[in-house]
Design an enzyme around this catalytic site. Structure first.
Site, PDB file in Angstrom:
ATOM      1  N   THR A 107      -0.895  34.000 -43.468  1.00 16.62           N
ATOM      2  CA  THR A 107       0.419  33.476 -44.272  1.00 16.62           C
ATOM      3  C   THR A 107       1.032  32.410 -43.480  1.00 16.62           C
ATOM      4  O   THR A 107       1.822  32.684 -42.671  1.00 16.62           O
ATOM      5  CB  THR A 107       1.252  34.627 -44.398  1.00 16.62           C
ATOM      6  OG1 THR A 107       0.605  35.897 -44.906  1.00 16.62           O
ATOM      7  CG2 THR A 107       2.326  34.393 -45.557  1.00 16.62           C
ATOM      8  N   LYS A 183       1.296  35.742 -51.824  1.00 14.41           N
ATOM      9  CA  LYS A 183       1.587  36.297 -50.574  1.00 14.41           C
ATOM     10  C   LYS A 183       2.979  36.213 -50.425  1.00 14.41           C
ATOM     11  O   LYS A 183       3.647  37.123 -49.642  1.00 14.41           O
ATOM     12  CB  LYS A 183       0.449  35.880 -49.479  1.00 14.41           C
ATOM     13  CG  LYS A 183       0.693  36.827 -48.125  1.00 14.41           C
ATOM     14  CD  LYS A 183       0.226  37.833 -48.312  1.00 14.41           C
ATOM     15  CE  LYS A 183       0.514  38.698 -47.164  1.00 14.41           C
ATOM     16  NZ  LYS A 183      -0.442  38.378 -45.722  1.00 14.41           N
ATOM     17  N   LYS A 255       8.985  35.214 -39.296  1.00 14.76           N
ATOM     18  CA  LYS A 255       8.126  34.056 -39.683  1.00 14.76           C
ATOM     19  C   LYS A 255       7.727  34.232 -41.372  1.00 14.76           C
ATOM     20  O   LYS A 255       8.392  33.446 -42.067  1.00 14.76           O
ATOM     21  CB  LYS A 255       6.697  33.854 -39.238  1.00 14.76           C
ATOM     22  CG  LYS A 255       5.909  33.062 -39.747  1.00 14.76           C
ATOM     23  CD  LYS A 255       4.274  33.092 -39.036  1.00 14.76           C
ATOM     24  CE  LYS A 255       3.483  34.057 -39.600  1.00 14.76           C
ATOM     25  NZ  LYS A 255       2.896  34.108 -40.914  1.00 14.76           N
TER      26      LYS A 255
END
Length: 308
Positions: A107, A183, A255
């Site tokens: 991702t 995602k 993140k």
């Protein structure tokens, strides 16, 4: 379940390189050896030995592993690392065979994708955008959830790899970046759900309720969710001396929620709940919990457990 499994997996001469044999890379590579020729590289000699023991063909560099293969599987931390692995000083793009594909399982957000696609095209190589979820145990069992954005011909080239790794393979669109987009939406919900589960269980503790009984009751009712059931037991063990086993690091959600925030700002969309969850993960990282399991976010809300 993925489609066309029998036809696409009848590829005895198909070769794939896995660059990075860490917590996810090694079990994925090991799973792939059941049907494919798998080449691998990692900077850790210990991981290389484990790979060799699992039947993975070891190489002395990422470039050596990536030569003469049909596909390269990459699990990187962010867009900058993706660019370095492919196009840096020792980048692998120059040695990739024209017609091969790079399968990106990480991702990294949508922003890094267009430039990557353009640079790879100069070498006759396509990007298959295939971020995944599931963790190391499910990777080894071929039980991952993978969402894919790729041109149809590139997807077919990557199918022998994807179908061995996925129990659920969702084709989102025919553009690299579509997988990253879905995602990102997925991680928005996951990040919020984990934070909400931690907040609910912290409140139960503050009210003097039995934690295990509370979790069981919540799971059985309308408040239940996958993340509550999956993370709940680990949230309850977060106060133990060793803490919960690290199945998904807290700093991964630092993140990923950062990627969510960037995406919502670019779209001009307010996301106050996601922003609040992101702050919890940032606080956890600042408190030294970045390498802990993401269930440790409860310790940001309630540093000390009140009930035993």
């Amino acid at each position: 379940m993925p489609s066309s499994t029998t036809a696409s997996l009848d590829t005895p001469h198909y070769a794939v390189a896995v660059v990075g044999l860490g917590a996810m890379g090694l079990p994925m590579a090991t799973r792939l050896t059941s049907k494919l020729s798998v080449h691998g590289f990692d900077i850790s000699e210990d991981r290389m030995q484990l790979a060799s023991d699992a039947g993975i063909l070891r190489h002395g560099s990422a470039r050596a592993a990536a030569e003469h293969v049909d596909a390269v599987l990459l699990a990187v931390r962010n867009g900058a690392q993706l660019d370095d692995v492919l196009f840096g000083v020792d980048g692998i793009a120059e040695v990739l065979s024209p017609g091969s594909v790079v399968i990106l399982t990480s991702t990294v957000g949508t922003e890094a994708i267009p430039a990557t696609v353009e640079k790879l095209a100069a070498y006759g190589v396509a990007l298959v955008d295939a971020p995944l979820s599931g963790g190391p145990i499910r990777a080894a069992a071929g039980d991952l959830l993978i969402v894919v954005g790729a041109a149809p011909e590139s997807l077919e080239k990557a199918r022998p790899v994807l179908e061995l790794l996925a129990s659920t393979l969702t084709i989102v669109g025919d553009r690299p970046g579509d997988g990253q987009a879905l995602k990102t939406v997925n991680q928005l919900l996951c990040g919020i759900h984990i934070a909400a589960a931690a907040e609910a269980l912290a409140l139960a503790d503050a009210l003097g309720l039995d934690p295990a009984k509370t979790l069981s009751a919540l799971e059985a009712g309308a408040a239940g969710s996958f993340m509550l059931s999956n993370r709940g037991p680990r949230i309850l063990s977060a106060y133990e001396e060793e803490g919960a086993p690290v199945l998904s690091r807290l700093d991964i959600f630092v993140k990923d929620m950062g990627i969510v925030g960037q995406a919502t700002r670019t779209a001009g969309l307010a996301s106050p709940v996601a922003a609040a969850a992101e702050q919890l993960y940032l606080l956890g990282q600042a408190q030294g919990l970045g390498a802990a399991d993401d269930s440790a976010v409860i310790r940001v809300l309630a540093p000390v457990q009140r009930t035993v």
